[in-house]
Design an enzyme around this catalytic site. Structure first.
Site, PDB file in Angstrom:
ATOM      1  N   ASP A 480       0.755  -1.419   0.094  1.00 20.97           N
ATOM      2  CA  ASP A 480       0.185   0.140   0.021  1.00 20.97           C
ATOM      3  C   ASP A 480       0.804   1.278   0.003  1.00 20.97           C
ATOM      4  O   ASP A 480       1.966   1.269   0.549  1.00 20.97           O
ATOM      5  CB  ASP A 480      -0.941   0.015   1.074  1.00 20.97           C
ATOM      6  N   ASP A 550     -10.825   2.295  -3.352  1.00 18.05           N
ATOM      7  CA  ASP A 550     -11.321   2.145  -1.917  1.00 18.05           C
ATOM      8  C   ASP A 550     -12.831   2.115  -1.996  1.00 18.05           C
ATOM      9  O   ASP A 550     -13.086   1.819  -0.759  1.00 18.05           O
ATOM     10  CB  ASP A 550     -10.645   3.329  -1.081  1.00 18.05           C
TER      11      ASP A 550
END
Length: 728
Positions: A480, A550
């Protein structure tokens, strides 16, 4: 020398793919011109007339000391600054005396069996020599001491071209490269639409289409990453072109940082298309004999609609960019614990969740944020301390063993590029972050960015990540990046070289990724940057799939996944079924629709199975069971978007391989008193026969000309799926 003599071609180089051709010419003056980019022409076709027959229209006439010679009218291949070409250059180089004038002329050309890959950068894997075709075209300014070599590849199999550029200082003094694009091409018309992909966090990759107009237009990134708000891609399409018809060209940059994708329309209605590194704050010092290499740009074109160039990119990146071991491997069904537990978990909770996942047929358990350091119980601590919190987990190896006994693979989340102020790493190395010495560094998401341009930082990350993967039985890593680059200064570089920091960060990132992935080729990596903030071809060279957004709301994901998949293959799009009401939108969507949308790509589940009732668990198990026999087609089948009656309220797509056709349709909002229409399949093999789930057999021609009937939805957010097996 008269103008007609000056504009005569002394060389013509034709690079050819299965259907397309790129032709480059050298004029008698030594200028190199972009002659032609389009459908293949008969071998031996001379294209010099494109230049010699050019009509007069210019302001700066009689340039180069040649009567009636107009450089700003010519379609220059790799233009520079300082000449009478008054458009945006592809290359700018500043000399010691401050001059940026550069005059590149043809020096040499060499046909190559295989084009070398760009040094230290992700790129397409080389083709077999028998299929390869390439050209190394070298231009030079001997007065300044610069040579520029364009490495151009024609991939006949995938109908694509690729180009990167190497700039070398052949003089005796240092030079500063302040603009170095990967690809520049001049089209002698502005009659096209420009399509780019823009958006924001949670709304990535939304197509934006507008007609070209005089001046500059395009997209760029200045965030240190390719960005949620833009993709390193541009498309030129005929004004009438759509998915199924019309000519189009697309270009994509294999790079994960700041980029520029731009079209300039000049006063003569010509369009200069450029793609490469963003020159904002870019300044690269070239010492004598040193070279600078640009990222690779990939170009695809076709005449049968946008689908043609989309298919070229998807197949090319599957075959030559995604890590080969995973590129065509079916992706396991994931359960990620984040939405189930957030930071609040222990071994007992994780094992209980894994048992539920195994019971419904999921295949890989991914432990997200919160597993590491002395106490990562919120976003403010421990980032950078990549060792297991044994007390919280009850022992990482013990946890992994229990999960693997359930028949699940094990994956783990990391964010190696950032560091928490409250961490051992920051305490030991506060000088390792990107920061300016005169200001308090900016916290973003409670973190600082590590200075990945520094070798010692790279070496540290390689060491700790390799140790994590060497010491524990981990099958998957989610990598990430949850903030962009600020406070751009590094003590590792002198003042005059601070303009190298952004690109050096990316070179450092790529070195770390290359070292860790090559040491653990059996571990699948997934990229992420707060969702789709770094969904690009550069990351796909190391991570065969990337978290697409997301925003996990199925309806919002429809547009995000459509835009992202224009360039990137569906199996590279990580897509999850999440909880309802959805965290980002508050929308409640039926499980069948959430599953259909997630099954568009690399499917997973990210919800709290421990909180699901038995009815919901049974529904999930049924969805998973129905999905697995179709997984290969859904992930690897050729993607086509189908025409719908109301493209503001409907999405439809098909996946097709040698044995199976799957059609999916999602209706967003139900409407009263409407008659639903039909969906027509695309590009089925001629004379093939297809059997539906009810046993009926349909000729391909029927499915393409008549199609399937859409049932009228009862309620909002309804999906339908048709599955056909080929019987002939």
């Amino acid at each position: 020398m008269e103008a007609q003599e000056a504009k005569q071609l002394i060389h013509q180089f034709d690079l050819r793919t299965k259907h397309n051709q790129m032709s480059i010419g050298v004029l008698a003056t030594g200028h190199v011109v972009a002659l032609y980019l389009g459908q293949r022409l008969p071998v031996g076709t001379k294209l010099g007339g494109i230049i010699t027959e050019m009509g007069r229209a210019s302001y700066l006439a009689d340039t180069e000391g040649i009567h009636d010679f107009r450089l700003e009218q010519l379609p220059l291949l790799y233009p520079t600054f300082g000449s009478s070409d008054m458009r945006r250059p592809a290359l700018m180089v500043r000399q010691e005396n401050g001059s940026e004038v550069l005059d590149l002329r043809f020096q040499s050309a060499q046909w190559l069996d295989q084009v070398p890959t760009p040094a230290a950068l992700p790129a397409l894997r080389p083709m077999p020599v028998a299929e390869a075709s390439g050209l190394a075209l070298t231009l030079a300014d001997e007065a300044v001491g610069v040579t520029v070599t364009l490495f151009i590849e024609a991939d006949a199999t995938h109908d694509t071209f690729a180009q990167h550029v190497v700039i070398k200082n052949t003089g005796h003094a240092s030079l500063h490269v302040t603009r170095a694009l990967s690809w520049s091409w001049d089209f002698l018309s502005d009659q096209a639409d420009l399509i780019t992909f823009s958006g924001a966090w949670g709304r990535e990759a939304q197509p934006v289409r507008r007609a070209l107009e005089p001046g500059l237009q395009g997209v760029d990134s200045m965030r240190g990453a390719s960005g949620h708000g833009q993709q390193p891609t541009l498309v030129l399409a005929q004004p009438h072109a759509d998915w199924q018809q019309g000519a189009a060209l697309a270009a994509n940059l294999i790079y994960s940082g700041d980029f520029l994708a731009q079209v300039q329309v000049d006063m003569h209605q010509n369009a200069r298309v450029q793609l490469g590194l963003n020159d904002w704050q870019f300044d690269w010092t070239l010492t004598p004999e040193a070279s600078f290499t640009t990222p690779q740009a990939v170009i695809a074109l076709g005449t049968s609609g946008l689908r043609t160039v989309s298919h070229h990119f998807q197949q090319l990146y599957t075959d030559r960019l995604l890590p080969a071991v995973f590129a065509k491997q079916e992706r396991p069904l994931v359960i990620n614990n984040w939405e189930a537990t957030f930071f609040d978990f222990d071994e007992k909770t994780l094992v209980a969740l894994a048992k539920k996942a195994a019971a419904v047929g999921l295949e890989r358990f991914v432990l997200d944020d919160g597993w590491f350091g002395d106490g990562r119980d919120d976003e403010t601590t421990a980032l950078g301390d990549w060792w297991p919190n044994e007390a919280k987990l009850g022992g990482l190896d013990h946890l992994i063993g229990q999960i693997k006994k359930l028949g699940l693979d094990f994956g783990i989340w990391v964010e190696p590029e950032m560091v928490s102020p409250n961490s051992h790493l920051y305490h030991d190395h506060p000088d390792w972050i990107i920061r300016d010495p005169h200001h308090t560094p900016s916290l973003a998401r409670h973190t600082y960015a590590l200075d990945l341009g520094r070798v010692e930082v790279q070496d540290h990350l390689i060491k700790v990540l390799n140790a994590l993967l060497d010491e524990h039985d981990i099958d998957y890593v989610k990598w990430d990046m949850n903030r962009n680059l600020t406070d751009l200064y590094t003590p590792a570089l002198p003042a005059e070289r601070q303009g190298e920091l952004r690109h050096r960060y990316l070179l450092g990132l790529y070195r770390v990724l290359q070292a860790v992935t090559s040491a653990h080729p059996q571990v699948m990596f997934e990229g992420c940057a707060g969702g789709g903030g770094r969904f690009d071809a550069g990351m796909l060279a190391y991570a065969p799939q990337i978290w697409t957004s997301d925003d996990t709301d199925a309806i919002a994901r429809l547009g995000i996944q459509r835009g992202t998949s224009f360039i990137y293959p569906p199996q590279a799009l990580s897509c999850h079924v999440s909880m309802v009401p959805n965290q980002q939108t508050g929308r409640t969507t039926p499980l069948a629709t959430r599953a259909a949308v997630a099954e568009f790509g690399a499917c997973g589940y990210e919800l709290n199975l421990l909180a699901c009732d038995e009815t919901t668990l049974a529904q999930i198990k049924a969805e998973v069971s129905a999905y697995k026999p179709l997984r290969k087609t859904l992930q690897m089948g050729q993607l086509d978007w189908l025409a719908v009656y109301d493209d503001r309220n409907e999405y439809a797509w098909q996946k097709l391989d040698a044995t199976t056709l799957i059609i999916d349709h999602v209706n967003v909002l139900a409407q009263p008193n409407t008659a639903m229409k039909r969906l027509k399949a695309l590009a089925l093999p001629e004379d093939s026969l297809w059997q539906a789930a009810d046993g009926k057999i349909y000729p391909a021609e029927y499915l393409m000309a008549v199609g399937v009937a859409i049932a009228k939805p009862q309620g909002d957010f309804v999906s339908q799926r048709w599955v056909f097996k080929r019987v002939k």
